[in-house]
Design an enzyme around this catalytic site. Structure first.
Site, PDB file in Angstrom:
ATOM      1  N   SER A 258      20.832 -33.602 -19.086  1.00 51.72           N
ATOM      2  CA  SER A 258      20.307 -32.615 -18.151  1.00 51.72           C
ATOM      3  C   SER A 258      21.271 -32.377 -16.987  1.00 51.72           C
ATOM      4  CB  SER A 258      18.933 -33.088 -17.687  1.00 51.72           C
ATOM      5  OG  SER A 258      18.155 -31.988 -17.343  1.00 51.72           O
ATOM      6  N   HIS A 399      12.815 -31.715 -23.901  1.00 50.48           N
ATOM      7  CA  HIS A 399      13.945 -32.043 -23.032  1.00 50.48           C
ATOM      8  C   HIS A 399      13.953 -33.559 -22.785  1.00 50.48           C
ATOM      9  CE1 HIS A 399      16.807 -31.067 -19.874  1.00 50.48           C
ATOM     10  NE2 HIS A 399      16.126 -31.830 -19.033  1.00 50.48           N
TER      11      HIS A 399
HETATM   12  C1  GCU Z   1      15.669 -28.732 -13.877  1.00 48.27           C
HETATM   13  C2  GCU Z   1      16.859 -27.802 -13.765  1.00 48.27           C
HETATM   14  C3  GCU Z   1      17.850 -28.034 -14.896  1.00 48.27           C
HETATM   15  C4  GCU Z   1      18.210 -29.485 -15.007  1.00 48.27           C
HETATM   16  C5  GCU Z   1      16.969 -30.323 -15.102  1.00 48.27           C
HETATM   17  C6  GCU Z   1      17.204 -31.826 -15.047  1.00 48.27           C
HETATM   18  O1  GCU Z   1      14.909 -28.366 -14.982  1.00 48.27           O
HETATM   19  O2  GCU Z   1      16.406 -26.488 -13.724  1.00 48.27           O
HETATM   20  O3  GCU Z   1      19.027 -27.276 -14.676  1.00 48.27           O
HETATM   21  O4  GCU Z   1      19.060 -29.693 -16.101  1.00 48.27           O
HETATM   22  O5  GCU Z   1      16.123 -30.049 -13.996  1.00 48.27           O
HETATM   23  O6  GCU Z   1      18.241 -32.279 -14.636  1.00 48.27           O
HETATM   24  O7  GCU Z   1      16.274 -32.558 -15.368  1.00 48.27           O
END
Ligand code: GCU
Length: 427
Positions: A258, A399
């Site tokens: 992420s 995710h």
């Molecule tokens: C949010 C953000 C993402 C990121 C994510 C994370 O969803 O919008 O860009 O990758 O957090 O790091 O968990």
């Protein structure tokens, strides 16, 4: 009472307006036509023909990412002192040796402490080693009772019982599904993790805390954001690895999930000492193409996380078509080193197809260098990794970073470091 209501409206207004204004596009038919910059055309319009040309073109692209996206790192004028603060010879039920190393970043009378948790296979001096940040503290990545809990700021989290921005015992082991230490070590790899907030706490404080307090350079529109800061931290950890007799610094695989996947990509681009780079569900500002406008956008990232990128990046909020680079070029900066990009089918926010296409469009650079890049232009089926020097998979689910993801990364790394016990160099 009225004043309280007004105050509440005042503090919540940015949230309401942002939530109202931003509606993510999840409809392929609504992706606008877009043109990507060609990594093999110089800024002046001439073609990149030879490997030597690529060296020059790479600098152009790198500088654009530095100045327009992640931000420029100011000169470091402090010192860094490394201390091994704990050792365990029979960690992970005896299969690993474990140590915790603290790096003290010192400038004048100010200090920031960064703690590295390292597991290495027993009897191995030369294992490839995964290095990646964790989100909640090193103690969340293991159930081992004596691993240190960070002192630095952490975000509040009901599940981990944090309400005062301080990590505590309740978080221990909470992230073990993301850090399958035993599986990693039993396959002959080392693994090191660090709490990212040790380097720079992840909130918008105007760059005053973490390592930022140790830099005195004035900020401008191209100054580094938090992602560049975390990437810089990874390079300082690499400096330490180069001094550690138990670690082969030529076999460090930088990995991140992420926002930390955005970080591992930029760390890999900025520091050629990382032998392999892994981006797990990194999305917007990571592996996903920005100009594709699917899921999260540059504007949305800049609104929700204004401290992640440099201020110049804000010029491209909802104006992605003006960006002089796109994320396939971030992958290309890693060439000729191997890079693995992974998506999850339900993680549309991170735009799996945009992550895949980045791999496709980075491939000509690998090919120019005599390598394969990604050996397909067709998005693979779920759980079917495609591997060249660029690798890609999409797994079912949300995710996250899972054992399946790690297994794919380890298979890929085994291929590159073909003898993980006796130490071959990267192809
Ligand atoms: C949010 C953000 C993402 C990121 C994510 C994370 O969803 O919008 O860009 O990758 O957090 O790091 O968990």
């Amino acid at each position: 009472m009225k004043r309280v209501v007004n105050f509440l409206i005042f503090i919540m207004l940015p949230w309401f307006s942002d939530a109202q204004q931003f509606v993510a596009n999840y409809d392929e038919s609504k992706v606008p036509a877009y043109t990507l910059p060609d990594p093999l055309i110089f800024n002046n319009g001439t073609a990149v023909v030879t490997k030597k040309d690529w060296g020059k073109r790479r600098s152009e692209i790198y500088q654009l990412f530095e100045k327009e996206v992640f931000g420029v790192v100011p000169p470091w004028k402090g010192t860094i002192k490394a201390t091994v603060v704990s050792r365990k010879t029979d960690a992970l039920e005896g299969i690993a040796k474990r140590k915790e190393v603290q790096l003290q970043f010192i400038k004048g009378d100010k200090k920031t402490v960064v703690t590295i948790l390292i597991y290495l296979p027993q009897n191995s001096k030369d294992s490839p080693l995964f290095l990646g940040y964790n989100f909640g503290g090193n103690h969340t990545a293991t159930t081992e009772p004596d691993v240190l809990i960070p002192d630095s700021w952490v975000s509040n989290n009901t599940e981990s019982g944090i309400s005062d921005n301080h990590a505590n015992e309740a978080g221990r082991g909470k992230a073990v599904s993301r850090w399958p230490m035993k599986e990693i070590v039993s396959r002959g790899f080392g693994v090191a993790t660090v709490y990212y907030g040790d380097v720079d706490p992840d909130f918008n404080d105007g760059f005053k805390n973490g390592v930022h307090q140790l830099f005195d350079a004035k900020r401008d529109s191209a100054s580094w954001g938090s992602i560049a800061t975390w990437a810089w931290g990874l390079s300082r950890i690499m400096d330490y690895f180069e001094t550690d007799q138990e670690i082969n610094a030529k076999k460090v695989i930088v990995i991140g999930h992420s926002r930390l996947g955005k970080t591992s990509l930029w760390a890999g681009a900025a520091d050629k000492r990382f032998a392999m780079v892994i981006s797990n569900n990194s999305g917007c500002g990571g592996a996903a193409l920005s100009k594709r406008i699917f899921g999260e956008t540059v504007g949305r990232t800049n609104t929700a996380f204004p401290h992640w990128f440099c201020d110049n990046y804000k010029k491209y909020s909802e104006k992605e078509e003006l960006m002089p680079v796109d994320q396939h070029e971030l992958l290309a900066l890693i060439a000729p080193r191997p890079v693995y990009v992974a998506s999850a089918s339900e993680d549309l926010w991170a735009d799996p197809k945009g992550e895949f296409l980045s791999c496709v469009y980075a491939t000509p650079v690998y090919q120019l260098l005599g390598l394969k890049g990604l050996p397909t232009k067709v998005m693979p089926a779920l759980s079917t990794p495609v591997t060249g020097d660029i690798a890609y998979h999409i797994r079912p689910g949300k995710h996250d970073i899972t054992l399946y993801d790690w297994t794919c990364y380890m298979d890929f790394a085994k291929h590159y470091f073909s003898d993980v016990t006796s130490g071959l160099s990267v192809k």
